[in-house]
Enzyme design. Structure first.
Site, PDB file in Angstrom:
ATOM      1  N   LYS A  88       0.859  -1.185   0.000  1.00 21.92           N
ATOM      2  CA  LYS A  88       0.000   0.000   0.000  1.00 21.92           C
ATOM      3  C   LYS A  88       0.894   1.233   0.000  1.00 21.92           C
ATOM      4  O   LYS A  88       1.932   1.255   0.690  1.00 21.92           O
ATOM      5  CB  LYS A  88      -0.893  -0.030   1.245  1.00 21.92           C
ATOM      6  CG  LYS A  88      -1.913   1.111   1.301  1.00 21.92           C
ATOM      7  CD  LYS A  88      -2.853   0.957   2.506  1.00 21.92           C
ATOM      8  CE  LYS A  88      -3.882   2.081   2.567  1.00 21.92           C
ATOM      9  NZ  LYS A  88      -4.817   1.917   3.711  1.00 21.92           N
ATOM     10  N   SER A 130      -9.772   2.113   2.853  1.00 24.70           N
ATOM     11  CA  SER A 130      -8.855   2.852   2.006  1.00 24.70           C
ATOM     12  C   SER A 130      -7.873   1.966   1.260  1.00 24.70           C
ATOM     13  O   SER A 130      -7.255   2.409   0.296  1.00 24.70           O
ATOM     14  CB  SER A 130      -8.064   3.855   2.849  1.00 24.70           C
ATOM     15  OG  SER A 130      -7.248   3.159   3.773  1.00 24.70           O
ATOM     16  N   SER A 146     -10.208  -0.259   6.991  1.00 21.68           N
ATOM     17  CA  SER A 146      -9.563  -0.072   5.689  1.00 21.68           C
ATOM     18  C   SER A 146      -8.885  -1.306   5.105  1.00 21.68           C
ATOM     19  O   SER A 146      -8.480  -1.298   3.943  1.00 21.68           O
ATOM     20  CB  SER A 146      -8.543   1.066   5.748  1.00 21.68           C
ATOM     21  OG  SER A 146      -9.207   2.304   5.692  1.00 21.68           O
TER      22      SER A 146
END
Lengths: 478, 484
Positions: free
Chosen positions: B76, B151, B175
């Site tokens: 990420k 997210s 997330s």
């Protein structure tokens, strides 16, 4: 109208840890800009603070030394504001739960009376970097070497009533942190600086007047001048019908004035909240006990000991304890002198300090060490040399000509204590000066000094003065 | 190779069925072929990946390998990676190259994993749909008109489409779990303090936690083995030995007590999601588990509590993005204030600004007690609810999300509705507990996630419970048609 001044101080002491309070970067002063700022100090994305245990120990040491309450749990909080030399956009400080709670400091006033000043709290925080405005052609340079340096902010109660008291308090704190070896106390480098909250009120009034906060004062002299200037300014305002505004003012030492930085209305909302990156600091009673055990002797205790154990007067004791280095020097001198406490005090205060002052040299750079001085004093005490000759020896030691014994030897300064030798010299002088002998015997006692002078001249000052006196009296009277 | 779990890939590398370089090339090719449809990567690190793959092959050759050596991974874009852009999904950091590696990156590098690239995400991890990214929305591989969740939407979509065999994510309010659910993969948020936060760009420090997004519980266990552990650089990480999460995957779950919170099955839960979850629970009963009704009475307060705590922390955490030392700086600032205002005004997107403002408000003088302090008190009550529940049950289960993936653009004008998509996941962060989402079937051809919540530091149990389900179902083996 008679006015009363009310002063409270916030003293920022830079703790002398090797690394910063939340990072491993060095705290050494004077490096090239931004060479001692690591990723954490720069506030790079993703970095986290890790508390330096040594800073905690030093803060607790201070708290213990002033008999303050040590919080079993203290919490770091974020003080949020934007400034270019504050990399994270917040300063990590302590807000609601500081590590050191209420304590007391006793100051001594000029008339010898004592006054207790309350310490509200002392908390740990990180210093910011420096904004540099010179040499950047209208722009600002940022040096983050200082960012993250540990500070202990010591906040007093508004207990001081004059600039002189404020200075005495500041000096007392200065001496305590230096005795504890938690701060180098260097005011030029900003290791010890203060903000002063100053207000005035009509004498006898209970309520405090509106205060102004004077920022960033970094010398004892400036504290006194800044406060006195501010007091006058406030009285002038009130007496001419105005009102003092609550504001932050900056002291300008070049012009001895203060100017407004921001008013109460412009005061920032720092939006304090507990820093979620740091755990609360829990302090066990055993940790405090350990520190109590290892606490060095504090200035007041040392002074009392110098008076009671060493037989010094209060003035000499005060002079010697003014700095820990001087007190340590004195005690070493005493040790090597064979416990000549008063003679050592005299030499340290008069000859040593005088010479250091004259030459502009710091004690730690003195060419005459405490041991050298002690060894020399021992020679005065055992009558090897007289006090007068000792001044020559001291000067020679100062100039690097060796130890006291070496100098006494090489220069032949050993005192003559051989009674026979002195008697012979006296006999010769008496027979060579019949006129003076007659005068003396005729009651002109003043002539005695002439004989002493003659003997000293003959012995180049090396005869033991006490012995000379005794022998001369005997011979001249017979 | 792309349809293999990393457990299978690890065996293939070990048996020299293929090299890491071949494996890495295969995934890079897939990324080049499919990612234009998904937008799951912000940066592909092709050259670096091939170099790391060759090094991994040497390690395997030398017998100096771990089970993860040579396996490609997508990180990420919230984890700082040395010399690779770390944008955090924001224009603010579009030009940011970190001089250091995050702890997680460092640990995975040490195992010999291969970095495929950095995945798309909601800006500064603030979002539940991956629509707040400066780099554009990510699309859900199951239906390109829908969001992947957020997210960690890029990581979830990349794994779901098998562009990456495994990925990292971070979870502040859901997330990892919410995008895992919406993309039909397995995701785990470990206990707060289990994985170092050092080098992970902070959103809400007291809630953020990194974890794996994987094809299976077994894969998640393998990656968590390498991610978890105490780190002296993170004061909030916990000094506790890391068990081998793989070794307990096959423990018997007969007699397992599963708590079913009634609050997670009330209004707002989509009927299709509910029936998939009920089916999954029946499956667990077949495996010998016992369902126990429990209450989490303060559940309804978790979303409002979260939207005080998280913005408060973010308002402060994001102050460092000021245009002074790194990141975006506005053109020709007139003075310092202009520099701050325009750099931040132009560098941050609307959702980030909204949260900074909410947070600054909640912390401001006069409101602090009413918002921040009160939220902290409720946070404790929410933790107490879970503590009570875990006196009676071993794990808690329910839906990960109230609905399946929603359409792109559907909720962007209505932040409250968007925030409610994390209604079941947020309480887990507030309490600091470990949670997982595993694929549990479909509703109208869109994946449904089953949430598993465990007691503190019982990741091993969650992975075991999830693995046992996956041994008996094949939902986690489903690959969206276009990406097979």
């Amino acid at each position: 109208m008679e006015w009363e001044t009310v002063i409270g101080l916030e003293i920022h002491t830079q703790l002398s840890t090797k690394s910063k309070i939340f990072s491993a970067a060095s705290t050494a002063y004077g490096a090239e800009p931004n060479t001692q700022a690591c990723a954490v100090d720069l506030g790079l994305p993703g970095v986290l603070p890790v508390l330096n245990a040594e800073a905690v120990r030093m803060a607790v040491k201070f708290g213990v030394a002033i008999g303050a309450h040590i919080a079993p749990r203290s919490v770091f909080a974020r003080k949020n504001y934007f400034y270019p030399d504050l990399p994270k956009g917040y300063q990590i400080s302590q807000y609601e739960l500081p590590i050191v709670g209420e304590g007391q400091i006793t100051i001594e006033l000029e008339d010898g009376s004592k006054k207790v000043i309350g310490v509200t709290r002392a908390h740990l925080e990180e210093d910011a970097g420096k904004s540099l405005h010179e040499n950047f052609h209208g722009m600002t340079g940022i040096d983050l070497n200082r960012a993250g340096t540990p500070l202990l902010e010591i906040v007093s109660e508004p207990d001081m009533r004059s600039a002189v008291e404020a200075v005495a308090y500041m000096k007392k704190i200065h001496s305590i942190v230096k005795y504890l070896e938690i701060c180098d106390g260097n005011m030029q480098e900003g290791s010890f600086r203060c903000d002063a909250n100053v207000s005035v009120r009509p004498k006898g009034q209970k309520e405090y007047g509106t205060r102004a906060e004077l920022k960033n004062i970094n010398s004892f002299r400036f504290v006194e001048r800044a406060i006195n200037h501010e007091v006058e300014r406030q009285i002038d305002i009130i007496e001419s019908g105005g009102k003092v505004a609550q504001e932050t003012r900056l002291y300008d030492s070049d012009n001895n004035t203060t100017r407004s930085m921001r008013s109460k209305e412009e005061a920032m909302d720092y939006r304090y909240f507990p820093d979620p990156d740091l755990l609360p600091v829990d302090i066990e009673p055993s940790f405090i006990d350990d520190i109590k055990q290892t606490l060095p002797e504090m200035p007041d205790d040392k002074k009392n000991r110098f008076i009671s154990d060493f037989g010094l007067n209060a003035n000499d004791a005060d002079t010697l304890i003014a700095s820990k280095e001087l007190a340590d020097y004195y005690e070493t001198t005493v040790k090597f002198s064979g416990n000549e406490t008063r003679l050592s005090a005299n030499w340290v205060i008069v000859e040593l300090s005088g010479t250091l002052n004259k030459e502009g040299i710091e004690l730690n750079a003195s060419p005459v060490s405490a041991q050298m001085l002690g060894d020399m004093i021992k020679r005065i005490a055992d009558d090897t040399i007289s006090g007068k000759i000792a001044k020559q020896v001291f000067e020679a030691m100062w100039n690097g000509q060796g130890s006291a014994d070496e100098i006494i030897q090489s220069k032949g300064l050993k005192q003559v204590t051989d009674t026979g030798a002195i008697e012979k010299i006296i006999d010769d002088i008496i027979s060579a000066n019949p006129q003076q002998v007659e005068q003396f015997r005729g009651g002109k006692d003043k002539v005695f000094g002439f004989f002493v002078g003659q003997v000293m001249k003959q012995t180049q000052g090396k005869a033991n003065p006490k012995q000379v006196n005794e022998l001369l009296r005997k011979k001249l009277s017979s | 190779m792309h349809n293999k779990t990393i457990a299978e890939l690890s065996a293939g590398l070990k048996d020299k069925q293929f090299s890491s370089e071949e494996l890495t090339r295969a995934f890079i090719e897939r990324a080049k072929q499919f990612d234009p449809k998904l937008n799951s990567f912000i940066t592909l690190t092709e050259d670096l990946a091939l170099e790391q793959a060759r090094q991994a092959d040497q390690r395997i050759q030398a017998g100096d390998n771990t089970p993860l050596t040579g396996i490609p991974i997508a990180q990420k874009d919230i984890f700082c990676t040395k010399d690779v852009k770390t944008s955090c999904g924001s224009k603010m950091l579009d030009n940011f190259y970190s001089p250091y590696d995050a702890a997680v990156v460092e640990q995975l590098n040490n195992t010999g994993m291969v970095l495929l690239g950095k995945t798309n995400m909601d800006e500064f991890a603030m979002g539940s749909s991956n629509e707040t990214s400066f780099y554009g929305p990510v699309k859900n591989p199951w239906d390109l008109n829908t969001v992947p969740g957020g997210s960690s939407g890029g990581s979830a979509a990349a794994v779901a489409a098998r562009i990456a065999p495994i990925a990292t994510g971070t979870d502040t309010g859901g997330s990892i779990r919410q995008p895992a659910a919406l993309c039909g993969i397995t995701g785990m948020k470990p206990t707060y303090g289990r994985v170092s936060r050092y080098g992970m760009i902070a959103f809400a420090s007291s809630l953020d936690q990194a974890g794996p997004l994987a094809q299976s519980a077994e894969d998640a266990a393998m990656l968590l083995n390498a991610m978890a552990g105490f780190d002296t650089r993170d004061s909030t990480s916990t000094e506790l030995a890391v068990p081998d999460y793989q070794s307990t995957l096959n423990a018997d779950i007969n007699g397992l007590k599963i708590g079913i919170p009634k609050e997670y099955f009330g209004d707002g839960l989509d009927a299709g999601v509910q029936s998939a979850i009920e089916e999954a629970l029946k499956e667990y009963e077949k495996l010998g588990a016992q369902l126990v009704d429990i209450e989490l009475p303060n559940s309804a307060l978790s979303v409002p509590t979260y939207y005080v705590v998280a913005p408060a922390e973010c308002s402060s955490n994001l102050s460092r993005f000021d245009g002074v030392r790194f990141g975006y700086r506005c053109e020709n600032p007139l003075d310092l204030e202009d520099l701050y205002k325009r750099s931040r005004g132009e560098g941050f997107g609307p959702e980030v600004k909204r949260r900074i403002m909410i947070g600054a408000y909640a912390l401001s003088a006069g409101y602090y007690d009413a918002y921040y302090i009160k939220a902290q008190k409720i946070r404790r009550l929410i933790s107490e609810d879970f503590k009570e529940a875990f006196k009676k049950v071993d794990v808690i289960m329910g839906p990960t999300t109230p609905t399946t993936a929603f359409n792109i653009g559907e909720k962007t004008d209505d932040p409250i509705t968007m925030y409610l998509s994390d209604v079941y996941t947020i309480a887990v962060n507030l309490a600091g507990l470990p949670g997982m989402s595993i694929p549990a079937g479909f509703s109208e051809n869109k994946p449904v996630g089953l949430q598993l919540i465990g007691n503190y530091f019982e990741e091993a149990k969650l992975l075991n419970v999830a693995h046992q389900y996956q041994l008996n179902t094949d939902w986690h083996r489903q690959i969206p048609g276009e990406f097979k």
